[in-house]
Enzyme design. Structure first.
Site, PDB file in Angstrom:
ATOM      1  N   LYS A  79     -79.349 -24.037  68.021  1.00  0.00           N
ATOM      2  CA  LYS A  79     -79.729 -23.117  66.866  1.00  0.00           C
ATOM      3  C   LYS A  79     -81.331 -23.511  66.789  1.00  0.00           C
ATOM      4  O   LYS A  79     -81.775 -24.436  66.273  1.00  0.00           O
ATOM      5  CB  LYS A  79     -79.052 -23.460  65.654  1.00  0.00           C
ATOM      6  N   GLU A  99     -96.545 -34.433  54.221  1.00  0.00           N
ATOM      7  CA  GLU A  99     -97.075 -33.860  55.361  1.00  0.00           C
ATOM      8  C   GLU A  99     -97.279 -32.606  55.074  1.00  0.00           C
ATOM      9  O   GLU A  99     -96.548 -31.643  54.706  1.00  0.00           O
ATOM     10  CB  GLU A  99     -95.651 -34.065  56.161  1.00  0.00           C
ATOM     11  N   GLU A 153     -85.104 -36.309  63.888  1.00  0.00           N
ATOM     12  CA  GLU A 153     -86.320 -36.545  64.292  1.00  0.00           C
ATOM     13  C   GLU A 153     -87.076 -35.671  63.177  1.00  0.00           C
ATOM     14  O   GLU A 153     -87.180 -34.539  63.217  1.00  0.00           O
ATOM     15  CB  GLU A 153     -86.876 -35.733  65.683  1.00  0.00           C
ATOM     16  N   CYS A 210     -95.625 -33.039  64.628  1.00  0.00           N
ATOM     17  CA  CYS A 210     -95.092 -34.013  63.758  1.00  0.00           C
ATOM     18  C   CYS A 210     -95.802 -35.485  63.891  1.00  0.00           C
ATOM     19  O   CYS A 210     -95.837 -36.430  62.850  1.00  0.00           O
ATOM     20  CB  CYS A 210     -93.696 -34.226  64.009  1.00  0.00           C
ATOM     21  N   VAL A 234     -84.415 -30.734  55.215  1.00  0.00           N
ATOM     22  CA  VAL A 234     -83.026 -30.156  56.172  1.00  0.00           C
ATOM     23  C   VAL A 234     -82.441 -31.541  56.690  1.00  0.00           C
ATOM     24  O   VAL A 234     -81.285 -31.490  56.697  1.00  0.00           O
ATOM     25  CB  VAL A 234     -83.603 -29.258  57.004  1.00  0.00           C
ATOM     26  N   GLY A 235     -83.256 -32.424  57.024  1.00  0.00           N
ATOM     27  CA  GLY A 235     -82.697 -33.549  57.684  1.00  0.00           C
ATOM     28  C   GLY A 235     -81.734 -34.357  56.956  1.00  0.00           C
ATOM     29  O   GLY A 235     -80.681 -34.814  57.355  1.00  0.00           O
ATOM     30  N   GLY A 253     -86.887 -31.333  62.705  1.00  0.00           N
ATOM     31  CA  GLY A 253     -87.239 -30.394  61.654  1.00  0.00           C
ATOM     32  C   GLY A 253     -87.717 -31.124  60.371  1.00  0.00           C
ATOM     33  O   GLY A 253     -88.104 -32.545  60.519  1.00  0.00           O
ATOM     34  N   SER A 254     -87.840 -30.455  59.305  1.00  0.00           N
ATOM     35  CA  SER A 254     -88.212 -31.351  57.974  1.00  0.00           C
ATOM     36  C   SER A 254     -87.155 -32.389  57.517  1.00  0.00           C
ATOM     37  O   SER A 254     -86.150 -32.239  57.614  1.00  0.00           O
ATOM     38  CB  SER A 254     -88.325 -30.211  57.006  1.00  0.00           C
TER      39      SER A 254
HETATM   40  P1  NAD Z   1     -87.242 -26.919  59.157  1.00  0.00           P
HETATM   41  O1  NAD Z   1     -86.590 -28.238  58.977  1.00  0.00           O
HETATM   42  O2  NAD Z   1     -87.601 -26.034  58.057  1.00  0.00           O
HETATM   43  O3  NAD Z   1     -86.440 -26.449  60.167  1.00  0.00           O
HETATM   44  C1  NAD Z   1     -85.916 -27.024  61.256  1.00  0.00           C
HETATM   45  C2  NAD Z   1     -84.828 -26.131  61.939  1.00  0.00           C
HETATM   46  O4  NAD Z   1     -83.701 -26.317  60.943  1.00  0.00           O
HETATM   47  C3  NAD Z   1     -84.927 -24.423  62.131  1.00  0.00           C
HETATM   48  O5  NAD Z   1     -84.150 -24.318  63.088  1.00  0.00           O
HETATM   49  C4  NAD Z   1     -84.256 -24.239  61.031  1.00  0.00           C
HETATM   50  O6  NAD Z   1     -83.615 -22.814  61.177  1.00  0.00           O
HETATM   51  C5  NAD Z   1     -83.088 -24.972  60.728  1.00  0.00           C
HETATM   52  N1  NAD Z   1     -82.765 -25.170  59.201  1.00  0.00           N
HETATM   53  C6  NAD Z   1     -83.443 -24.642  58.209  1.00  0.00           C
HETATM   54  N2  NAD Z   1     -82.341 -24.887  56.975  1.00  0.00           N
HETATM   55  C7  NAD Z   1     -81.375 -25.550  57.303  1.00  0.00           C
HETATM   56  C8  NAD Z   1     -80.047 -25.554  56.856  1.00  0.00           C
HETATM   57  N3  NAD Z   1     -79.844 -25.543  55.614  1.00  0.00           N
HETATM   58  N4  NAD Z   1     -79.179 -26.153  57.621  1.00  0.00           N
HETATM   59  C9  NAD Z   1     -79.357 -26.252  58.948  1.00  0.00           C
HETATM   60  N5  NAD Z   1     -80.246 -25.992  59.668  1.00  0.00           N
HETATM   61  C10 NAD Z   1     -81.354 -25.409  58.897  1.00  0.00           C
HETATM   62  O7  NAD Z   1     -88.383 -27.566  59.909  1.00  0.00           O
HETATM   63  P2  NAD Z   1     -89.691 -26.595  60.725  1.00  0.00           P
HETATM   64  O8  NAD Z   1     -90.662 -26.055  59.783  1.00  0.00           O
HETATM   65  O9  NAD Z   1     -89.087 -25.895  61.647  1.00  0.00           O
HETATM   66  O10 NAD Z   1     -90.227 -27.720  61.578  1.00  0.00           O
HETATM   67  C11 NAD Z   1     -91.365 -28.505  60.898  1.00  0.00           C
HETATM   68  C12 NAD Z   1     -90.834 -29.975  60.692  1.00  0.00           C
HETATM   69  O11 NAD Z   1     -90.339 -30.701  61.835  1.00  0.00           O
HETATM   70  C13 NAD Z   1     -91.967 -30.913  60.298  1.00  0.00           C
HETATM   71  O12 NAD Z   1     -91.568 -31.875  59.097  1.00  0.00           O
HETATM   72  C14 NAD Z   1     -92.453 -31.697  61.548  1.00  0.00           C
HETATM   73  O13 NAD Z   1     -92.812 -32.983  61.229  1.00  0.00           O
HETATM   74  C15 NAD Z   1     -90.860 -31.699  61.952  1.00  0.00           C
HETATM   75  N6  NAD Z   1     -90.901 -32.031  63.510  1.00  0.00           N
HETATM   76  C16 NAD Z   1     -90.664 -33.393  63.996  1.00  0.00           C
HETATM   77  C17 NAD Z   1     -90.770 -33.700  65.228  1.00  0.00           C
HETATM   78  C18 NAD Z   1     -90.398 -35.140  65.611  1.00  0.00           C
HETATM   79  O14 NAD Z   1     -90.437 -35.338  67.076  1.00  0.00           O
HETATM   80  N7  NAD Z   1     -90.168 -36.132  64.971  1.00  0.00           N
HETATM   81  C19 NAD Z   1     -91.129 -32.671  66.128  1.00  0.00           C
HETATM   82  C20 NAD Z   1     -91.329 -31.335  65.740  1.00  0.00           C
HETATM   83  C21 NAD Z   1     -91.115 -31.010  64.379  1.00  0.00           C
END
Ligand code: NAD
Length: 489
Positions: free
Chosen positions: A188, A393, A263, A297, A245-246, A241-242
């Site tokens: 996704k 962040e 991650e 990130c 959500v993580g 991601g964030s």
């Molecule tokens: P986000 O958590 O908003 O979204 C990430 C993904 O999760 C997207 O595909 C989104 O559609 C999905 N998502 C959102 N809500 C969800 C839910 N309730 N259930 C399941 N999936 C859901 O993050 P973002 O804004 O897309 O990305 C930025 C974040 O990602 C930052 O915190 C950044 O540091 C992190 N990031 C980390 C790394 C790493 O390697 N550690 C790499 C890139 C980005």
């Protein structure tokens, strides 16, 4: 479609399930937007729970059917190598898809991101026929001789949820090792930047990945994403991601006793010691803050500097920030592209206000640039580690320079964060470098530099930066189940 300096060749914007492009069952779509022009880029099928069900069922059938998991590793490797070739061949057009959706400089995407995605496929292609366990003779029990060994078997069906900031790279970090191990995958991608993952699906099919092994369900986070995260048919979920959500994804995985890799974000320190070669270090320190407009990130947004050189570091960062050429990310002359969307731009500007409100000194930047497109100036604050801008962040080009007096204080400040993804050390003194590295509570340390993780080495963090490792042998083994066999004879 929005006009760009480089032609944008859109992929089919429907789901990829079982080797076919299909509409979302609801018939719904969402519109992705070019953040440099605020014009629409494409209508993309918005998957929902029913589509996720279908994709997971197809991935399960493909896994159990063995068309991938049971073929020789060398054959999987050959196909993944071919995928790497195709990514390299199509780097320019895939990069255009990423730049038009999320505003990263086109030249960085062509020369950096897409080759990095290809490098992941190439690296894990080499591993596909080298996944092995251990073997050892065990002591006899009575008359029985015993021998033990372990098998590393593919985990099964993997759900992968990816972010918008480096969509092809992060997808490759998950998909390449998962496929090398023999798993099948449902991805996704982030709603702000799904096009390159749809193109990846087409290239993987062209490379010879069998139908059903790699599936993509684009859609919104709280529908398609939430459905994938909660799906009972997965053996593993891998999320980038964030932390917000993580946390939900980890709770769902916990309820189901499902393997999970997270991650998440970062708030990395850059420790600048008084003996650092500042001429060499400053461009790295600036890049760690302003590259991709800080939407990284691993960004090193807490610049911890020995008090004797703070003025020089601030002046150097200000010079670099003020020389930025902010504008069209497709233009070769541009050095700063856009923020991904208006919400994120407002969030960054909100943090700038908060920094000033809490008493930090705004040395340069902090303003939106222009009225069309989501552009913001690279920004430098002088402050301390307790400020909100030094704790949260921001995911924008906002550096906070923080002085320290002693190495002990530098380490204490570096670790005074809920994140733990990475840290950078600038010093020419090996004793300082070696003594500080083990004290930093992070997954990765860069010494005298900053950059992209290498597929051969693990990447991941601790605490709010995540759980587990991607890349390297650890990243490959994370897609296998280790089975122990005791043989008596
Ligand atoms: P986000 O958590 O908003 O979204 C990430 C993904 O999760 C997207 O595909 C989104 O559609 C999905 N998502 C959102 N809500 C969800 C839910 N309730 N259930 C399941 N999936 C859901 O993050 P973002 O804004 O897309 O990305 C930025 C974040 O990602 C930052 O915190 C950044 O540091 C992190 N990031 C980390 C790394 C790493 O390697 N550690 C790499 C890139 C980005």
């Amino acid at each position: 479609m929005t006009d760009t300096l480089v032609p944008v060749d859109l992929p089919d914007t429907r789901l990829r399930i079982g080797g076919r492009s299909v509409d979302a069952r609801s018939g719904e779509a969402y519109t992705s937007v070019n953040p440099a022009t605020e014009e629409p880029v494409a209508d993309i099928a918005a998957g929902s729970a029913a589509d996720v069900d279908a994709a997971v069922a197809v991935a399960r059938e493909a896994f159990e059917g063995g068309s991938w998991s049971r073929v020789a590793g060398a054959e999987r490797g050959r196909i993944l190598s071919r995928a790497a070739d195709l990514l390299e061949e199509h780097a320019a057009s895939i990069a255009a898809l990423e730049t038009v959706e999320m505003g990263k400089l086109y030249r960085d995407t062509v020369a950096g991101d897409i080759p990095a995605a290809a490098a992941s496929f190439r690296h894990f292609a080499g591993w596909a026929d080298k996944i092995s366990g251990q073997a050892m003779a065990l002591g006899d029990v009575g008359d029985q001789h015993r021998f033990g060994f372990t098998l590393r078997q593919p985990l099964g069906v993997v759900g992968a949820i990816t972010p918008w900031n480096n969509p092809a790279v992060v997808a490759a970090w998950k998909v390449a090792p998962a496929l090398a191990a023999g798993c099948t995958v449902v991805v996704k991608p982030a709603e702000d930047a799904a096009l390159s993952t749809l193109r990846l699906a087409d290239l993987l099919a062209e490379a010879g990945v069998p139908d059903g092994v790699f599936n993509v369900v684009p859609g919104l986070g709280d529908s398609a994403g939430a459905a994938l995260a909660a799906h009972p048919g997965l053996d593993k979920i891998t999320f980038t991601g964030s932390p917000r959500v993580g946390r939900t994804i980890a709770s769902l995985a916990g309820e189901k006793f499902r393997k999970v890799t997270l991650e998440l974000g970062g708030k990395a320190p850059q420790l600048v010691f008084p003996d650092a070669d500042l001429d060499a270090a400053l461009p790295w320190i600036a890049m760690g803050n302003f590259y991709h407009q800080g939407q990284v990130c691993a960004a090193g947004t807490r610049v911890l500097v020995h008090e004797s050189i703070v003025d020089r570091v601030v002046d150097g960062l200000v010079d670099i920030a003020q020389s930025a050429v902010i504008g069209d990310p497709f233009d070769d002359a541009t050095t700063q592209g856009t923020i991904v969307n208006g919400r994120q731009l407002d969030r960054i500007l909100g943090y700038v206000d908060k920094g000033r409100g809490e008493g930090a000194e705004l040395v340069t930047g902090g303003q939106r640039v222009g009225e069309r497109g989501y552009f913001v100036q690279p920004t430098v604050f002088r402050g301390n580690n307790d400020l909100t801008i030094a704790r949260d962040e921001i995911f924008g080009p906002v550096a906070t320079v923080i002085p320290f007096r002693t190495t002990e204080e530098a380490v204490r400040l570096a670790n005074a964060t809920r994140y733990g993804l990475n840290a950078m050390i600038y010093s020419r003194d090996l004793a300082t470098v070696h003594s500080v590295i083990p004290q930093l509570r992070v997954g990765t340390v860069w010494v005298n530099g900053w950059g992209v993780p290498d597929p051969a080495l693990p990447w991941g963090g601790r605490e709010a930066s995540g759980i587990g490792r991607e890349l390297g042998v650890s990243g490959l083994e994370a897609f296998t189940e280790e089975k122990t066999v005791h043989l008596g004879y």
